[in-house]
Write a protein that holds these residues in place. Sequence first.
Motif, short mmCIF file in Angstrom:
data_model
loop_
_atom_site.label_atom_id
_atom_site.label_comp_id
_atom_site.label_asym_id
_atom_site.label_seq_id
_atom_site.Cartn_x
_atom_site.Cartn_y
_atom_site.Cartn_z
N GLY A 1 -10.14 2.15 3.10
CA GLY A 1 -9.93 2.93 4.38
C GLY A 1 -10.92 4.05 4.80
O GLY A 1 -11.06 4.57 5.59
N SER A 2 -11.76 4.50 3.61
CA SER A 2 -12.45 5.49 3.82
C SER A 2 -14.00 4.95 4.14
O SER A 2 -14.24 3.81 3.92
N ALA A 3 -14.63 5.76 4.87
CA ALA A 3 -16.11 5.26 5.45
C ALA A 3 -16.87 5.22 4.34
O ALA A 3 -17.22 5.90 3.73
N ALA A 4 -17.71 3.89 4.55
CA ALA A 4 -19.01 4.03 3.62
C ALA A 4 -20.01 4.47 4.56
O ALA A 4 -20.50 3.86 5.32
N LEU A 5 -20.26 5.82 4.23
CA LEU A 5 -21.10 6.63 5.28
C LEU A 5 -22.58 5.99 5.30
O LEU A 5 -23.20 5.66 4.37
N LEU A 6 -23.10 5.90 6.69
CA LEU A 6 -24.22 5.44 6.95
C LEU A 6 -25.21 6.13 7.94
O LEU A 6 -24.65 6.85 8.73
N ASP A 7 -26.56 6.32 7.57
CA ASP A 7 -27.48 6.77 8.61
C ASP A 7 -28.29 5.67 9.12
O ASP A 7 -28.82 4.61 8.20
N TRP A 8 -28.74 5.54 10.29
CA TRP A 8 -29.69 4.39 10.82
C TRP A 8 -30.67 4.93 11.60
O TRP A 8 -30.26 5.97 12.70
N VAL A 9 -31.75 5.22 11.14
CA VAL A 9 -33.12 5.81 11.59
C VAL A 9 -34.11 4.91 12.22
O VAL A 9 -34.27 3.84 11.28
N GLU A 10 -34.59 4.81 13.17
CA GLU A 10 -35.73 3.95 13.60
C GLU A 10 -36.95 4.79 13.72
O GLU A 10 -36.97 5.62 14.61
N SER A 11 -37.86 3.93 12.99
CA SER A 11 -39.20 4.74 13.03
C SER A 11 -40.11 3.56 13.95
O SER A 11 -39.58 2.47 14.24
N PRO A 12 -41.51 3.99 14.27
CA PRO A 12 -42.19 2.98 15.00
C PRO A 12 -42.27 1.51 14.20
O PRO A 12 -42.58 0.42 14.90
N ASN A 13 -42.16 1.47 12.90
CA ASN A 13 -42.56 0.46 12.22
C ASN A 13 -41.23 -0.39 11.49
O ASN A 13 -41.21 -1.50 10.93
N ALA A 14 -40.14 0.44 11.40
CA ALA A 14 -38.90 -0.20 10.70
C ALA A 14 -37.63 0.44 11.26
O ALA A 14 -37.73 1.63 11.74
N HIS A 15 -36.35 -0.11 11.00
CA HIS A 15 -35.24 0.53 10.99
C HIS A 15 -34.92 0.69 9.43
O HIS A 15 -35.11 -0.19 8.56
N ILE A 16 -34.41 1.82 9.32
CA ILE A 16 -34.08 2.30 7.98
C ILE A 16 -32.53 2.74 7.83
O ILE A 16 -32.01 3.77 8.75
N PHE A 17 -32.06 1.96 7.03
CA PHE A 17 -30.57 2.30 6.83
C PHE A 17 -30.46 3.13 5.56
O PHE A 17 -30.94 2.64 4.37
N LYS A 18 -29.75 3.98 5.56
CA LYS A 18 -29.22 4.78 4.17
C LYS A 18 -27.58 4.87 4.05
O LYS A 18 -26.84 5.38 4.97
N ILE A 19 -26.99 4.30 3.09
CA ILE A 19 -25.64 4.14 3.06
C ILE A 19 -25.14 4.93 1.41
O ILE A 19 -25.70 4.21 0.48
#
Length: 143
Positions: free
Chosen positions: A23-41
């Motif tokens: 039930g706890s969140a697996a925290l995520l950041d989603w950043v979009e650069s000009p060349n890629a989508h970058i996910f940090k979990i």
Amino acid sequence: MALFSDPFRRFLLSPTIFRTSSGSAALLDWVESPNAHIFKINVPGYSKEDIKVQVEDGNVLVVKAVGGGKKDEFHGKEKEIVWHVAERGGGKGDFSREIELPENVKVDQIKAQVENGVLTIVVPKDATPKPSKVRNINITSKL
């Protein structure tokens, strides 16, 4: 109508997809650069062997972690210790995250790495223009 074609709709319409089994969140950041989508979990306590990253249904990025935690830290002392709180990934727990990827990505070139309790996934963008999805239909007087 634009909401249903937006890849972020899973965040809005189905928040339980982004939860761990505990039930706890697996925290995520989603950043979009000009060349890629970058996910940090955040994946504290999980090794790269505990984590599985795959693409399902053509464009759904699925991240699963099984059996992580600091259980090895207490190996052999299980009967002597009592867990009261496990918010840092200190307990045994599995999680699964699903992220619907945009159409303009190269799913065959996705890369992932785990370092210091953070899983980083890089999804390169496809710069080649996609053909238009608009298709004109000829109108005749008879079918």
